[in-house]
Design a protein around this motif. Structure first.
Motif, PDB file in Angstrom:
ATOM      1  N   VAL A  32       0.827  -1.208   0.000  1.00 30.40           N
ATOM      2  CA  VAL A  32       0.000   0.000   0.000  1.00 30.40           C
ATOM      3  C   VAL A  32       0.861   1.259   0.000  1.00 30.40           C
ATOM      4  CG1 VAL A  32      -1.598   1.341   1.445  1.00 30.40           C
ATOM      5  CG2 VAL A  32      -2.061  -1.062   0.969  1.00 30.40           C
ATOM      6  N   ARG A  33       1.919   1.250   0.791  1.00 35.77           N
ATOM      7  CA  ARG A  33       2.805   2.420   0.844  1.00 35.77           C
ATOM      8  C   ARG A  33       3.477   2.685  -0.502  1.00 35.77           C
ATOM      9  NH1 ARG A  33       5.962   1.350   6.571  1.00 35.77           N
ATOM     10  NH2 ARG A  33       4.294   2.078   7.938  1.00 35.77           N
ATOM     11  N   ALA A  34       4.045   1.648  -1.089  1.00 36.19           N
ATOM     12  CA  ALA A  34       4.859   1.834  -2.300  1.00 36.19           C
ATOM     13  C   ALA A  34       4.053   1.831  -3.593  1.00 36.19           C
ATOM     14  CB  ALA A  34       5.927   0.748  -2.371  1.00 36.19           C
ATOM     15  N   LEU A  35       3.064   0.963  -3.697  1.00 35.58           N
ATOM     16  CA  LEU A  35       2.343   0.807  -4.961  1.00 35.58           C
ATOM     17  C   LEU A  35       0.941   1.405  -4.931  1.00 35.58           C
ATOM     18  CD1 LEU A  35       3.342  -2.887  -5.777  1.00 35.58           C
ATOM     19  CD2 LEU A  35       4.565  -0.770  -6.313  1.00 35.58           C
ATOM     20  N   GLY A  36       0.436   1.648  -3.735  1.00 38.75           N
ATOM     21  CA  GLY A  36      -0.903   2.220  -3.617  1.00 38.75           C
ATOM     22  C   GLY A  36      -0.903   3.723  -3.459  1.00 38.75           C
ATOM     23  N   GLY A  37       0.290   4.297  -3.374  1.00 43.00           N
ATOM     24  CA  GLY A  37       0.380   5.751  -3.276  1.00 43.00           C
ATOM     25  C   GLY A  37      -0.014   6.313  -1.931  1.00 43.00           C
ATOM     26  N   VAL A  38       0.124   5.492  -0.872  1.00 36.90           N
ATOM     27  CA  VAL A  38      -0.242   5.940   0.470  1.00 36.90           C
ATOM     28  C   VAL A  38       0.953   5.701   1.402  1.00 36.90           C
ATOM     29  CG1 VAL A  38      -1.976   5.805   2.298  1.00 36.90           C
ATOM     30  CG2 VAL A  38      -2.630   5.264  -0.043  1.00 36.90           C
ATOM     31  N   PRO A  39       2.021   6.509   1.261  1.00 34.51           N
ATOM     32  CA  PRO A  39       3.237   6.272   2.039  1.00 34.51           C
ATOM     33  C   PRO A  39       3.066   6.437   3.546  1.00 34.51           C
ATOM     34  CG  PRO A  39       3.376   8.356   0.855  1.00 34.51           C
ATOM     35  CD  PRO A  39       2.141   7.660   0.373  1.00 34.51           C
ATOM     36  N   GLU A  40       2.012   7.104   3.964  1.00 33.93           N
ATOM     37  CA  GLU A  40       1.792   7.324   5.391  1.00 33.93           C
ATOM     38  C   GLU A  40       0.938   6.229   6.050  1.00 33.93           C
ATOM     39  OE1 GLU A  40      -1.395   9.550   3.092  1.00 33.93           O
ATOM     40  OE2 GLU A  40       0.724   9.154   2.839  1.00 33.93           O
ATOM     41  N   ILE A  68      -7.610  -4.908  -3.378  1.00 35.05           N
ATOM     42  CA  ILE A  68      -8.189  -3.763  -2.681  1.00 35.05           C
ATOM     43  C   ILE A  68      -7.858  -3.897  -1.202  1.00 35.05           C
ATOM     44  CG2 ILE A  68     -10.315  -2.496  -2.171  1.00 35.05           C
ATOM     45  CD1 ILE A  68     -11.435  -4.061  -4.738  1.00 35.05           C
ATOM     46  N   PHE A  69      -7.366  -2.810  -0.628  1.00 38.31           N
ATOM     47  CA  PHE A  69      -6.947  -2.786   0.764  1.00 38.31           C
ATOM     48  C   PHE A  69      -7.680  -1.693   1.519  1.00 38.31           C
ATOM     49  CE2 PHE A  69      -3.410  -4.411  -1.700  1.00 38.31           C
ATOM     50  CZ  PHE A  69      -2.949  -5.480  -0.963  1.00 38.31           C
ATOM     51  N   ALA A  70      -7.838  -1.896   2.822  1.00 39.75           N
ATOM     52  CA  ALA A  70      -8.265  -0.846   3.746  1.00 39.75           C
ATOM     53  C   ALA A  70      -6.998  -0.438   4.478  1.00 39.75           C
ATOM     54  CB  ALA A  70      -9.316  -1.370   4.718  1.00 39.75           C
ATOM     55  N   ALA A  71      -6.575   0.795   4.258  1.00 42.69           N
ATOM     56  CA  ALA A  71      -5.337   1.289   4.856  1.00 42.69           C
ATOM     57  C   ALA A  71      -5.644   2.250   5.988  1.00 42.69           C
ATOM     58  CB  ALA A  71      -4.496   1.998   3.794  1.00 42.69           C
ATOM     59  N   PRO A  87      -3.312  -1.991  -8.610  1.00 33.10           N
ATOM     60  CA  PRO A  87      -3.558  -2.757  -9.839  1.00 33.10           C
ATOM     61  C   PRO A  87      -2.519  -3.845 -10.099  1.00 33.10           C
ATOM     62  CG  PRO A  87      -2.797  -0.546 -10.374  1.00 33.10           C
ATOM     63  CD  PRO A  87      -2.934  -0.618  -8.879  1.00 33.10           C
ATOM     64  N   PHE A  88      -2.985  -4.903 -10.746  1.00 33.30           N
ATOM     65  CA  PHE A  88      -2.107  -5.961 -11.219  1.00 33.30           C
ATOM     66  C   PHE A  88      -1.426  -5.479 -12.502  1.00 33.30           C
ATOM     67  CE2 PHE A  88      -5.614  -8.690  -9.282  1.00 33.30           C
ATOM     68  CZ  PHE A  88      -4.931  -8.892  -8.098  1.00 33.30           C
ATOM     69  N   THR A  89      -0.373  -6.148 -12.923  1.00 30.56           N
ATOM     70  CA  THR A  89       0.300  -5.775 -14.161  1.00 30.56           C
ATOM     71  C   THR A  89      -0.511  -6.194 -15.385  1.00 30.56           C
ATOM     72  OG1 THR A  89       1.591  -7.805 -14.101  1.00 30.56           O
ATOM     73  CG2 THR A  89       2.627  -5.822 -13.210  1.00 30.56           C
ATOM     74  N   GLU A  90      -1.402  -7.162 -15.186  1.00 24.40           N
ATOM     75  CA  GLU A  90      -2.285  -7.599 -16.268  1.00 24.40           C
ATOM     76  C   GLU A  90      -3.575  -8.127 -15.658  1.00 24.40           C
ATOM     77  OE1 GLU A  90      -0.222 -10.758 -18.268  1.00 24.40           O
ATOM     78  OE2 GLU A  90      -0.476 -12.156 -16.614  1.00 24.40           O
ATOM     79  N   ARG A  91      -4.591  -8.256 -16.463  1.00 22.71           N
ATOM     80  CA  ARG A  91      -5.876  -8.804 -16.011  1.00 22.71           C
ATOM     81  C   ARG A  91      -5.684 -10.284 -15.688  1.00 22.71           C
ATOM     82  NH1 ARG A  91     -11.284  -7.448 -16.520  1.00 22.71           N
ATOM     83  NH2 ARG A  91     -12.679  -9.203 -16.796  1.00 22.71           N
ATOM     84  N   LEU A  92      -6.043 -10.671 -14.471  1.00 19.53           N
ATOM     85  CA  LEU A  92      -5.893 -12.066 -14.055  1.00 19.53           C
ATOM     86  C   LEU A  92      -7.132 -12.856 -14.447  1.00 19.53           C
ATOM     87  CD1 LEU A  92      -4.284 -11.675 -10.515  1.00 19.53           C
ATOM     88  CD2 LEU A  92      -3.199 -11.635 -12.751  1.00 19.53           C
ATOM     89  N   THR A  93      -6.905 -14.063 -14.919  1.00 17.65           N
ATOM     90  CA  THR A  93      -8.023 -14.898 -15.350  1.00 17.65           C
ATOM     91  C   THR A  93      -8.108 -16.218 -14.590  1.00 17.65           C
ATOM     92  OG1 THR A  93      -6.652 -15.849 -17.103  1.00 17.65           O
ATOM     93  CG2 THR A  93      -8.014 -13.938 -17.691  1.00 17.65           C
ATOM     94  N   GLU A  94      -7.057 -16.526 -13.803  1.00 19.00           N
ATOM     95  CA  GLU A  94      -7.032 -17.781 -13.051  1.00 19.00           C
ATOM     96  C   GLU A  94      -6.511 -17.530 -11.644  1.00 19.00           C
ATOM     97  OE1 GLU A  94      -4.798 -20.814 -15.080  1.00 19.00           O
ATOM     98  OE2 GLU A  94      -5.568 -20.192 -17.023  1.00 19.00           O
ATOM     99  N   ARG A  95      -7.037 -18.298 -10.717  1.00 18.89           N
ATOM    100  CA  ARG A  95      -6.628 -18.136  -9.322  1.00 18.89           C
ATOM    101  C   ARG A  95      -5.122 -18.317  -9.130  1.00 18.89           C
ATOM    102  NH1 ARG A  95      -9.356 -20.831  -3.958  1.00 18.89           N
ATOM    103  NH2 ARG A  95      -7.848 -19.970  -2.512  1.00 18.89           N
ATOM    104  N   ARG A  96      -4.517 -19.230  -9.854  1.00 18.70           N
ATOM    105  CA  ARG A  96      -3.089 -19.503  -9.679  1.00 18.70           C
ATOM    106  C   ARG A  96      -2.217 -18.292  -9.984  1.00 18.70           C
ATOM    107  NH1 ARG A  96      -0.411 -20.486 -14.388  1.00 18.70           N
ATOM    108  NH2 ARG A  96      -1.722 -20.744 -16.222  1.00 18.70           N
TER     109      ARG A  96
END
Length: 99
Positions: A29-37, A52-55, A67-76
């Motif tokens: 969340v800090r690094a990739l979600g744009g919420v460093p605090e 999705i996170f609750a920060a 976001p993921f780097t691509e759309r995921l289509t399988e649980r694995r």
């Protein structure tokens, strides 16, 4: 096409992320979600595009989509993407990756 990430699957993934990777969630969340605090973060959901996170920020809770780097289509695919997020977050924050 059926959504591979129905409520039961998302709940299982969230339980794992929150139970085994709570510290990793904060780094993501800090690094990739744009919420460093952010002082805490728990996974609350996901879809094929993002986790999705609750920060915790300044005593309040904020929803953060990472976001993921691509759309995921399988649980694995979720595990590989979560590991990628964690390692990328560590690199951005200058924190040694533990796994």
């Amino acid at each position: 096409m059926t959504d591979p990430f129905g409520p039961e699957v998302v709940a299982q993934i969230a339980d794992h992320m929150n139970g085994d990777h709570a510290d990793d969630n904060v780094l993501i969340v800090r690094a990739l979600g744009g919420v460093p605090e952010a002082t805490a973060a728990r996974m609350t959901g996901m879809d094929q595009e993002a986790m999705i996170f609750a920060a915790s920020v300044g005593g309040a809770e904020a929803e953060v989509r990472v976001p993921f780097t691509e759309r995921l289509t399988e649980r694995r695919q979720v595990r590989a993407e979560a590991v990628r997020m964690y390692r990328e977050a560590c690199e951005k924050l200058g924190v040694p990756a533990r796994h």
